[in-house]
Design a protein around this motif. Structure first.
Motif, PDB file in Angstrom:
ATOM      1  N   ALA A 193       0.648  -1.371  -0.289  1.00  0.00           N
ATOM      2  CA  ALA A 193       0.047   0.391   0.343  1.00  0.00           C
ATOM      3  C   ALA A 193       0.942   0.930   0.116  1.00  0.00           C
ATOM      4  N   GLN A 194       2.108   0.998   0.909  1.00  0.00           N
ATOM      5  CA  GLN A 194       2.650   2.408   0.586  1.00  0.00           C
ATOM      6  C   GLN A 194       3.826   2.625  -0.761  1.00  0.00           C
ATOM      7  N   THR A 195       3.823   1.444  -1.298  1.00  0.00           N
ATOM      8  CA  THR A 195       4.797   1.384  -3.067  1.00  0.00           C
ATOM      9  C   THR A 195       3.127   2.329  -3.647  1.00  0.00           C
ATOM     10  N   MET A 196       2.249   1.693  -3.165  1.00  0.00           N
ATOM     11  CA  MET A 196       0.988   2.549  -4.122  1.00  0.00           C
ATOM     12  C   MET A 196       0.316   3.869  -4.470  1.00  0.00           C
ATOM     13  N   GLY A 197       1.259   4.521  -3.493  1.00  0.00           N
ATOM     14  CA  GLY A 197       1.143   5.741  -2.425  1.00  0.00           C
ATOM     15  C   GLY A 197       0.004   6.262  -1.763  1.00  0.00           C
ATOM     16  N   ALA A 198      -0.546   5.260  -0.528  1.00  0.00           N
ATOM     17  CA  ALA A 198      -1.496   5.643   0.464  1.00  0.00           C
ATOM     18  C   ALA A 198      -0.842   6.018   1.200  1.00  0.00           C
ATOM     19  N   THR A 199      -1.895   7.274   2.111  1.00  0.00           N
ATOM     20  CA  THR A 199      -1.088   7.521   3.476  1.00  0.00           C
ATOM     21  C   THR A 199      -1.764   6.519   4.661  1.00  0.00           C
ATOM     22  N   ARG A 200      -0.503   7.343   5.984  1.00  0.00           N
ATOM     23  CA  ARG A 200      -1.096   6.466   7.217  1.00  0.00           C
ATOM     24  C   ARG A 200      -2.216   5.849   7.423  1.00  0.00           C
ATOM     25  N   TRP A 201      -3.136   7.076   7.406  1.00  0.00           N
ATOM     26  CA  TRP A 201      -4.936   6.565   7.475  1.00  0.00           C
ATOM     27  C   TRP A 201      -5.182   5.971   6.570  1.00  0.00           C
ATOM     28  N   GLU A 202      -4.753   6.121   5.428  1.00  0.00           N
ATOM     29  CA  GLU A 202      -5.332   5.205   4.328  1.00  0.00           C
ATOM     30  C   GLU A 202      -4.852   4.030   4.812  1.00  0.00           C
ATOM     31  N   ILE A 203      -3.750   3.510   4.753  1.00  0.00           N
ATOM     32  CA  ILE A 203      -3.540   2.393   5.418  1.00  0.00           C
ATOM     33  C   ILE A 203      -3.964   1.321   6.518  1.00  0.00           C
ATOM     34  N   VAL A 204      -4.506   1.873   7.533  1.00  0.00           N
ATOM     35  CA  VAL A 204      -5.299   1.616   9.056  1.00  0.00           C
ATOM     36  C   VAL A 204      -6.360   1.200   8.194  1.00  0.00           C
ATOM     37  N   GLU A 205      -6.769   2.226   7.563  1.00  0.00           N
ATOM     38  CA  GLU A 205      -7.966   1.811   7.394  1.00  0.00           C
ATOM     39  C   GLU A 205      -8.538   1.464   6.150  1.00  0.00           C
ATOM     40  N   LYS A 206      -7.617   0.709   5.166  1.00  0.00           N
ATOM     41  CA  LYS A 206      -7.949   0.339   4.155  1.00  0.00           C
ATOM     42  C   LYS A 206      -7.136  -1.102   3.945  1.00  0.00           C
ATOM     43  N   VAL A 207      -6.151  -0.897   4.854  1.00  0.00           N
ATOM     44  CA  VAL A 207      -5.287  -2.391   4.437  1.00  0.00           C
ATOM     45  C   VAL A 207      -5.688  -3.336   6.131  1.00  0.00           C
ATOM     46  N   ILE A 208      -5.045  -2.105   7.569  1.00  0.00           N
ATOM     47  CA  ILE A 208      -4.700  -3.002   8.528  1.00  0.00           C
ATOM     48  C   ILE A 208      -5.611  -3.649   9.367  1.00  0.00           C
ATOM     49  N   LEU A 209      -7.165  -2.867   9.023  1.00  0.00           N
ATOM     50  CA  LEU A 209      -8.353  -2.776   9.332  1.00  0.00           C
ATOM     51  C   LEU A 209      -9.406  -4.027   8.918  1.00  0.00           C
ATOM     52  N   PRO A 210      -9.065  -4.373   7.724  1.00  0.00           N
ATOM     53  CA  PRO A 210     -10.353  -5.294   6.814  1.00  0.00           C
ATOM     54  C   PRO A 210      -9.372  -6.382   7.203  1.00  0.00           C
ATOM     55  N   SER A 211      -7.779  -6.193   6.848  1.00  0.00           N
ATOM     56  CA  SER A 211      -6.954  -7.455   7.450  1.00  0.00           C
ATOM     57  C   SER A 211      -7.697  -8.235   8.566  1.00  0.00           C
ATOM     58  N   ALA A 212      -7.088  -7.522   9.058  1.00  0.00           N
ATOM     59  CA  ALA A 212      -7.622  -7.950  11.041  1.00  0.00           C
ATOM     60  C   ALA A 212      -8.681  -8.215  11.809  1.00  0.00           C
ATOM     61  N   LYS A 213      -9.897  -7.424  11.043  1.00  0.00           N
ATOM     62  CA  LYS A 213     -11.096  -8.184  10.965  1.00  0.00           C
ATOM     63  C   LYS A 213     -11.205  -9.394  11.668  1.00  0.00           C
ATOM     64  N   PRO A 214     -11.471 -10.645  10.428  1.00  0.00           N
ATOM     65  CA  PRO A 214     -11.819 -11.814  11.106  1.00  0.00           C
ATOM     66  C   PRO A 214     -10.927 -11.928  13.166  1.00  0.00           C
ATOM     67  N   ALA A 215     -10.272 -11.826  13.182  1.00  0.00           N
ATOM     68  CA  ALA A 215      -9.374 -11.529  14.311  1.00  0.00           C
ATOM     69  C   ALA A 215      -9.933 -11.066  15.471  1.00  0.00           C
ATOM     70  N   LEU A 216     -10.372  -9.517  15.152  1.00  0.00           N
ATOM     71  CA  LEU A 216     -10.934  -8.522  16.046  1.00  0.00           C
ATOM     72  C   LEU A 216     -12.519  -9.410  16.640  1.00  0.00           C
ATOM     73  N   LEU A 217     -12.901  -9.997  15.737  1.00  0.00           N
ATOM     74  CA  LEU A 217     -13.953 -10.808  16.341  1.00  0.00           C
ATOM     75  C   LEU A 217     -14.137 -11.588  17.181  1.00  0.00           C
ATOM     76  N   ASP A 218     -13.025 -12.541  16.758  1.00  0.00           N
ATOM     77  CA  ASP A 218     -12.614 -13.541  18.139  1.00  0.00           C
ATOM     78  C   ASP A 218     -12.561 -13.105  19.177  1.00  0.00           C
ATOM     79  N   THR A 219     -11.351 -11.841  19.215  1.00  0.00           N
ATOM     80  CA  THR A 219     -11.146 -10.971  19.901  1.00  0.00           C
ATOM     81  C   THR A 219     -12.590 -10.323  21.450  1.00  0.00           C
ATOM     82  N   LEU A 220     -13.790  -9.676  20.030  1.00  0.00           N
ATOM     83  CA  LEU A 220     -14.585  -9.442  20.785  1.00  0.00           C
ATOM     84  C   LEU A 220     -15.554 -10.557  21.195  1.00  0.00           C
ATOM     85  N   ARG A 221     -15.374 -11.770  20.629  1.00  0.00           N
ATOM     86  CA  ARG A 221     -16.343 -12.583  21.520  1.00  0.00           C
ATOM     87  C   ARG A 221     -15.472 -13.242  22.825  1.00  0.00           C
TER      88      ARG A 221
END
Length: 294
Positions: A196-224
């Motif tokens: 994502a950095q190579t394609m010019g994404a900003t820090r917040w765009e990486i958090v919003e569009k890369v890190i959060l979607p990738s971590a969602k399955p684990a986050l739901l397990d954490t909530l459970r």
């Protein structure tokens, strides 16, 4: 007159039976394939799964019945299932549904408030080392403090109303949840972030569009998992001037040695937790079906 060449006697036919045939070692027996039921991390038929689950749930009940039937345990220490069922029937007429409702509300509100703050805070800790260095040591320090030790302070700070009970559940749930969310965030592959950095994404765009979607399955397990933790703090929370709820009923029954009611309350909390846990699992399957293809 030409002479024919002398014939050469070949002793092959005569000695055919005496020729030694080399013996080769037999091929080793092929390895036995593992039984499908015990294959590592492989699926099993649904019928087998639910049969085993039923056995796992019923086996303790059978042992409980046998222990009571043996007559070696006093009923005041271990009441039988029939006595517990009778107590549940009496409790139902005496407002069990209301106790379930108020306890569930306290747990869900405390867990929801903890989740509302822990999710963004954990994402920040897991995404930026500066935030991690600033907050994670403090979170590690506080999470080892027992929630019951905060009861006097909560009564001074919040009072003895519903807010105090929710605050105890919040305190017991919030700090472990922050650290678990941070760890889920750190498990996102660095290759995705670098792409994502190579394609010019900003820090917040990486958090919003890369890190959060990738971590969602684990986050739901954490909530459970933390929903289960929230239920474990219910009895502690209802120490604070409660006059209703499952935890309050268990504490009151303990004063009068009503062990059948104590067992009933514990089992009801366990059943509620099991239903909520299965709902979380169902939500995980619906939200991320690609993770449940096997």
């Amino acid at each position: 007159m030409s002479k024919s060449p002398p014939s050469i006697a070949l002793p092959l036919a005569a000695n055919a039976n005496s020729i030694a045939v080399p013996e080769y070692p037999a091929d080793p027996a092929p390895a036995v394939a593992p039984t499908p039921l015990f294959a590592l991390r492989q699926g099993i038929p649904a019928s087998v799964y639910w049969s085993l689950a039923a056995v796992g749930l019923l086996a303790p009940i059978v042992l409980w019945i046998l222990a009571v039937a043996s007559g070696r345990v006093e009923p005041v220490f271990l009441p039988g299932p029939a006595k517990v069922i009778e107590r549940v029937q009496v409790w139902w007429a005496d407002g069990l549904l209301g106790d379930i409702g108020i306890s569930t509300m306290r747990v869900v509100v405390g867990w929801a408030l903890a989740s509302l703050i822990a999710l963004p805070l954990g994402l920040l800790i897991g995404s930026w080392r500066v935030v991690q260095a600033l907050l994670e040591p403090m979170m590690d320090f506080i999470r080892y403090m027992p929630a019951v030790a905060f009861v006097p302070l909560v009564m001074v700070w919040v009072g003895i109303d519903e807010g105090a009970k929710v605050a105890i559940i919040f305190i017991g749930t919030f700090f472990p949840m922050v650290l678990m969310v941070a760890e889920d965030t750190r498990r996102v592959p660095m290759a995705q972030i670098e792409a994502a950095q190579t394609m010019g994404a900003t820090r917040w765009e990486i958090v919003e569009k890369v890190i959060l979607p990738s971590a969602k399955p684990a986050l739901l397990d954490t909530l459970r998992v933390n929903m289960g933790c929230a239920w474990t703090y219910l009895v502690v929370a209802e120490l604070v001037a409660a006059n209703s709820g499952l935890g309050y009923a268990i504490l009151k029954a303990q004063r009068f040695l009503q062990t059948d009611k104590i067992f009933a309350g514990i089992l009801i909390i366990g059943l509620i937790g099991l239903v909520i846990d299965q709902l979380f699992r169902l939500a995980h399957r619906k939200a991320f079906p690609y993770m449940h293809t096997r």
